[in-house]
Design an enzyme around this catalytic site. Structure first.
Site, mmCIF file in Angstrom:
data_model
loop_
_atom_site.group_PDB
_atom_site.id
_atom_site.type_symbol
_atom_site.label_atom_id
_atom_site.label_comp_id
_atom_site.label_asym_id
_atom_site.label_seq_id
_atom_site.Cartn_x
_atom_site.Cartn_y
_atom_site.Cartn_z
ATOM 1 N N TYR A 201 0.858 -1.185 0.000
ATOM 2 C CA TYR A 201 0.000 0.000 0.000
ATOM 3 C C TYR A 201 0.890 1.228 0.000
ATOM 4 O O TYR A 201 1.867 1.300 0.744
ATOM 5 C CB TYR A 201 -0.882 0.002 1.251
ATOM 6 C CG TYR A 201 -1.734 1.245 1.409
ATOM 7 C CD1 TYR A 201 -2.807 1.492 0.539
ATOM 8 C CD2 TYR A 201 -1.486 2.160 2.422
ATOM 9 C CE1 TYR A 201 -3.591 2.638 0.694
ATOM 10 C CE2 TYR A 201 -2.266 3.295 2.581
ATOM 11 C CZ TYR A 201 -3.315 3.532 1.716
ATOM 12 O OH TYR A 201 -4.094 4.662 1.873
ATOM 13 N N ASP B 6 9.431 3.025 -0.371
ATOM 14 C CA ASP B 6 8.353 3.655 0.396
ATOM 15 C C ASP B 6 8.531 3.255 1.858
ATOM 16 O O ASP B 6 8.109 2.182 2.276
ATOM 17 C CB ASP B 6 6.981 3.241 -0.142
ATOM 18 C CG ASP B 6 5.842 3.901 0.646
ATOM 19 O OD1 ASP B 6 6.138 4.682 1.586
ATOM 20 O OD2 ASP B 6 4.675 3.634 0.324
ATOM 21 N N LYS C 195 4.574 8.891 9.007
ATOM 22 C CA LYS C 195 4.349 8.263 10.312
ATOM 23 C C LYS C 195 5.363 8.707 11.373
ATOM 24 O O LYS C 195 5.181 9.762 11.967
ATOM 25 C CB LYS C 195 4.257 6.748 10.131
ATOM 26 C CG LYS C 195 3.054 6.407 9.223
ATOM 27 C CD LYS C 195 2.652 4.960 9.150
ATOM 28 C CE LYS C 195 1.317 4.814 8.434
ATOM 29 N NZ LYS C 195 1.346 4.213 7.123
#
Ligand SMILES: *Cc1c(COP(=O)(O)O)cnc(C)c1O
Length: 425
Positions: A142, A237, A265
């Site tokens: 994702y 990523d 994050k």
């Protein structure tokens, strides 16, 4: 009626599904989402004032524990100086310097407000830099919710993907090739055929959005070699793995220098902050230096940057990752041992402060293997643990997160609860 249920019913009127991000709705596990009243250290309290040991940690950001006093103080101080200016600040320069110093692959970095923005911008940049349209991603990874990345695998080998969401024109995903994670032969075949037309490969260097999946050494090596040979931009990523799996992120553990990296994050410490960066020659293609457009009203927001800088300082304290890694291991070794002891097909794995919990006989290596696990078994375990005051991710296909505030004693408390949950006592 529980206050959580009351709030959920109320939320469903003004908010679609009652939540602002789908997994929060407990759709996969059933039951009532816990509405968080407050959080501190390793705990949060729900609307009924019940306390939980939190193994989600806002899906990763809360690496120093919730409401760390130093982070809160930095945020308060920054807020008093004004919330947003739309003009540069010294703190932005400082966090950019800090990120470049912490991660050798970053020669330049740009701040944005979410992981989705970071990956979307990195892809545009890779396309602008190479002048190519095709991008490669892997099944089960994702990368945020931008159009070209919401793609499911095509039905056959080397077919381009179909949109995995309504509202995404097939034309937008026509350029996105979806391959299988850890399938080196498929990657090699793809590059032999069309390598010189591929703008970028984007990969989760430890996959964390289909539960935790490790890449094989051969896969890691092939990714770097094949992209290098064909002039394709390799994008790591690391929105989830960045400063979560180790002090130099996943790339440090792999010994790989990617061309571009996306972060999010942890670097915001719980505030909306993300970044993309990498090779100077690529990064200089962005406006105002180059012709690839990218911008943001709240990019580099001073309050978010203050939270990020403080968090980045706390994780650089000596021994931070050794402690975090050991505690996470204690949890996953303990859970795997309980699986064997209770005869439940349950196993677990961890990297740094990130872990996977699998209701299956062996640790999975790709999406097909993950989705083959016992979902009902997981759901029963999830609800039993919730009862016990332990909050795991509300889905069998998500990774979990440990913070430095999770002490060995708290891990052991969790394992004692898990023993009761698994043996049905
Ligand atoms: C969470 C995540 C994103 C998206 O970040 P948001 O801040 O939710 O937009 C992108 N990539 C990975 C690997 C992620 O884990």
């Amino acid at each position: 009626m529980s206050r959580n249920l009351e709030l959920f019913e109320r939320a469903k009127k003004p908010i679609p599904g009652g939540v602002n991000s789908p997994v929060r709705a407990f759709g996969s596990v059933g039951g009532t989402p816990r509405f968080v009243k407050k959080a501190n250290g390793p705990y949060f309290w729900d609307a009924d004032d019940k306390r939980y040991i939190d193994y989600v940690g806002s899906w990763g950001p809360a690496i120093v524990g919730h409401a760390h006093p130093e982070v809160i103080r930095a945020v308060q101080q920054a807020a008093e100086g004004g919330l947003s200016f739309g003009a540069p600040t010294e703190a932005e320069v400082e966090i950019a310097e800090t990120l470049c110093a912490m991660l050798p692959s970053l020669e330049q970095v740009r701040l944005v407000s979410s992981g989705t923005e970071a990956t979307m911008s990195a892809i545009r940049l890779a396309r602008g830099f190479t002048g190519r349209d095709t991008i490669v991603k892997f099944e089960g990874c994702y990368h945020g919710h931008s159009d070209s990345l919401l793609v499911k695998a095509g039905s056959g080998l080397l077919t381009f993907g179909a949109p995995s969401s309504g509202g995404v024109p097939a034309d937008f995903t026509r350029h996105t090739l979806v391959l299988e994670y850890n399938n080196v032969a498929q990657l090699e075949e793809t590059f032999a055929r069309i390598g010189d037309t591929i703008a970028c490969v984007i990969v989760e260097p430890f996959a964390g959005n289909m539960n935790l999946i490790r890449p094989s050494e051969a896969f890691v090596k092939a990714l770097r070699e094949l992209t290098h040979k064909s002039g394709t931009v390799l994008i790591y990523d690391e929105v989830m793995t960045g400063f979560r799996v180790g002090p130099r992120c996943a790339q440090g553990l792999h010994g790989v220098i990617p061309d571009l990296t996306t972060l999010g994050k942890v670097i915001g410490g719980g505030m909306p902050l993300a970044a993309f960066g990498g090779r100077r020659d690529i990064m200089e293609c962005i406006a105002p230096l180059g012709n690839v457009y990218q911008a943001g009203t709240l990019s580099g927001n001073p309050v978010a940057v203050a939270a990020g800088l403080t968090t980045l300082r706390l994780i650089r304290e000596p021994g931070f990752y050794d402690t975090l890694t050991a505690r996470t291991r204690r949890l996953t070794d303990g859970l795997a041992a309980l699986g064997r002891e209770t005869g439940v097909a349950l196993t677990a794995d961890s990297v740094g402060g990130m872990f996977g919990l699998y209701f299956t006989g062996k640790v999975p290596t790709c999406y097909a293997e993950v989705t083959n696990s016992d979902r009902e078994g997981f759901n029963r375990f999830f609800h039993a643990m919730l009862e016990e005051g332990v909050y795991f991710a509300p889905s069998a296909y998500e990774a979990g997160f440990v913070s430095i505030a999770h002490t060995d004693a708290l891990i052991d408390e969790t394992l004692a609860a898990a023993r009761r949950a698994l043996s049905g006592k």
